[in-house]
Scaffold this active site. Structure first.
Site, PDB file in Angstrom:
ATOM      1  N   CYS A  32     -42.308 -28.889  -5.274  1.00 32.18           N
ATOM      2  CA  CYS A  32     -43.535 -28.855  -4.473  1.00 32.18           C
ATOM      3  C   CYS A  32     -44.553 -29.890  -4.945  1.00 32.18           C
ATOM      4  O   CYS A  32     -45.402 -30.321  -4.174  1.00 32.18           O
ATOM      5  CB  CYS A  32     -44.149 -27.458  -4.495  1.00 32.18           C
TER       6      CYS A  32
ATOM      7  N   GLU B 202     -48.565 -19.690  -3.840  1.00 34.98           N
ATOM      8  CA  GLU B 202     -48.403 -21.093  -4.231  1.00 34.98           C
ATOM      9  C   GLU B 202     -47.339 -21.673  -3.319  1.00 34.98           C
ATOM     10  O   GLU B 202     -46.179 -21.298  -3.386  1.00 34.98           O
ATOM     11  CB  GLU B 202     -47.991 -21.224  -5.693  1.00 34.98           C
TER      12      GLU B 202
END
Length: 493
Positions: free
Chosen positions: A290, A256
């Site tokens: 993010c 990720e």
């Protein structure tokens, strides 16, 4: 015990130590630095490749017995861990604030999210873990989930507590042993606190290890023969290296990584609500998320009014030491990150972007910045800034908005705000991202939902809720017959 009390003289169990089959002191230590003040909060031990090898061997030896432990006991230990977090809520939130520069709002949200993640994982051992399969007559055929063995986790600095524990807990729940390498800038929040609470919750020795260190520790985890999987959260540049290194040894890999997420504001949006969403998506935790809105795409006809409202939000935000009352934004995590963000904003300004507010830093304290006129010729358009910067690009048509949002190698999150749900959903369904929010902003995470980035944001694997079984286990197929069949090969005619 609060961080302040620990700093006043009550020694932490991780002082100068790593956690591998208990607390183990090391000659090499790393200082825990508070970014808001530069104060030293203590030290942790620094692991090396030899420590990884030793931890992996211990974990591999302990794992089969842990997997064989009854589902009731595994669930009970994880529930005890969740209660530990509830009981020590303020302590853990304070560590996140002091170690990472998080505001109290964000730190408490992170701890609350972590509690839900651990309780969700605690339910996994009691869930069905297999399937009865169709088969030929007189044969029983089924498949069940089995633990991978030893899972290696490499966690980030920005949401260290949640993004660590949301992988640690389900990996343990299905019977794996775990080794975690926290980011060196968040070693306590992303590792040592887990060791302390899991030990107190009754997790058997040898099942969980914390190996703080630099890139050599991550490389050793990727290469170790006893580590079956690497789960990584962090930058795309590092994630590519982790994926390459782990795949070379045929390990399962979950990545990720970063995002350049677009928040699309359509011309029928409520602009007060749109500005509130844009401020949250751009400025929360100093933009070091993010899922942050890396691009705010605004329909041209409403852009001036929207910018005015967003600037008013930015001006109202207090920046400072997050432990002080009323502070909304703390410091960036490091001088390197701060200088990079300033350089990107300065370059955009020089290339023609307009700075409506902010754009400067005082030490690590970066002012919330509103910048318009950002074009595809600028680094600010393409790269994650990881600072509290709202970059505004205008568009005329819905088709243009879709093209702008998809003009990136990343594919993590996207959001569309409009009074017309049908119109917003029509745009959202064409965004090449793993997460779409309609009438919300780009930062949205819940412990029970799978998060999976596309493109340069991840390799499609997901963590959270129903994805956890897929992530941290593998299938094993069984067939059972009353007696072996008389296969004809080699029989006399």
């Amino acid at each position: 015990m609060s961080v302040a009390a620990q700093m006043a003289g009550s020694a932490t169990p991780w002082e100068g130590a790593i956690f591998s089959n208990g607390w183990s002191r090391r000659d090499a230590v790393s200082q825990i630095v508070e970014p808001a003040t530069g104060s030293i909060l203590g030290t942790v031990g620094v692991a090396g490749a030899a420590d990884v090898r030793a931890a992996a061997a211990i974990a591999a030896q302990a794992q089969p017995e842990w997997e064989a432990t009854s589902f009731e006991q595994r669930g009970a230990i994880l529930r005890a861990a969740a209660r530990q977090i509830e009981t020590r809520f303020g302590e853990f939130a304070e560590w996140i604030m002091r170690e990472t520069g998080s505001s109290r709002l964000k730190a408490e949200f992170e701890v609350g999210l972590s509690i839900r993640a651990v309780y969700d994982a605690a339910a996994m051992p009691a869930q069905p873990n297999g399937l009865m399969l169709p088969s030929e007559t007189a044969r029983l055929s089924y498949a069940k989930r089995r633990a991978l063995g030893v899972v290696g986790i490499i966690s980030p600095f920005n949401f260290p507590f949640f993004l660590g524990i949301r992988s640690v807990a389900p990996a343990l729940a299905v019977g794996n042993a775990v080794i975690i390498k926290p980011n060196p800038l968040a070693t306590v929040s992303g590792g040592m606190l887990f060791a302390d609470l899991l030990k107190k919750a009754g997790l058997p020795d040898g099942v969980f290890h914390v190996v703080p260190g630099d890139a050599d520790v991550g490389e050793a985890m990727c290469a170790d023969p006893d580590v079956a999987m690497i789960q990584f959260v962090g930058s795309t540049a590092v994630g590519r290296k982790v994926g390459e290194a782990a795949s070379r040894h045929l390990k399962k890999v979950s990545l990720e990584m970063g995002g350049k997420n677009s928040l699309v504001i359509l011309d029928d949006a409520d602009l007060d609500l749109a500005a509130a969403n844009a401020a949250w998506a751009s400025f929360l935790h100093q933009g070091q998320i993010c899922f942050a809105a890396g691009r705010t795409l605004v329909q041209r006809s409403i852009a001036d009014e929207f910018i005015e409202k967003l600037v008013a939000k930015a001006r109202a935000i207090r920046v400072g030491n997050p432990t002080e009352e009323g502070t909304m934004l703390g410091p960036l995590i490091s001088d390197v990150q701060c200088r990079r963000a300033v350089a990107i904003v300065d370059a955009a300004r020089a290339a023609g972007a307009t700075i409506h507010h902010g754009g400067t830093a005082d030490g690590l304290f970066f002012q919330p910045t509103v910048m318009s006129g950002v074009t595809s010729q600028m680094q600010a358009y393409h790269d994650e800034i990881f600072a509290p910067v709202a970059t505004i690009t205008t568009f005329d048509t819905d088709e243009e908005a879709i093209a702008l949002a998809n003009d990136t190698e990343y594919g993590l999150s996207g959001a569309v705000i409009s009074r017309s749900i049908g119109r917003a959903l029509a745009i959202g369904e064409r965004l090449r991202v793993g997460i779409v929010h309609v009438n919300d902003q780009t930062i949205g995470d819940e412990a029970v939902n799978p998060i999976a980035g596309w493109g340069a944001s991840g390799n499609g694997s997901g963590v959270g809720g129903p994805a956890n079984w897929d992530e941290f286990s593998r299938w094993q197929w069984y067939t059972i017959k009353d007696s072996p069949p008389p296969y004809p090969l080699g029989m006399a005619g």
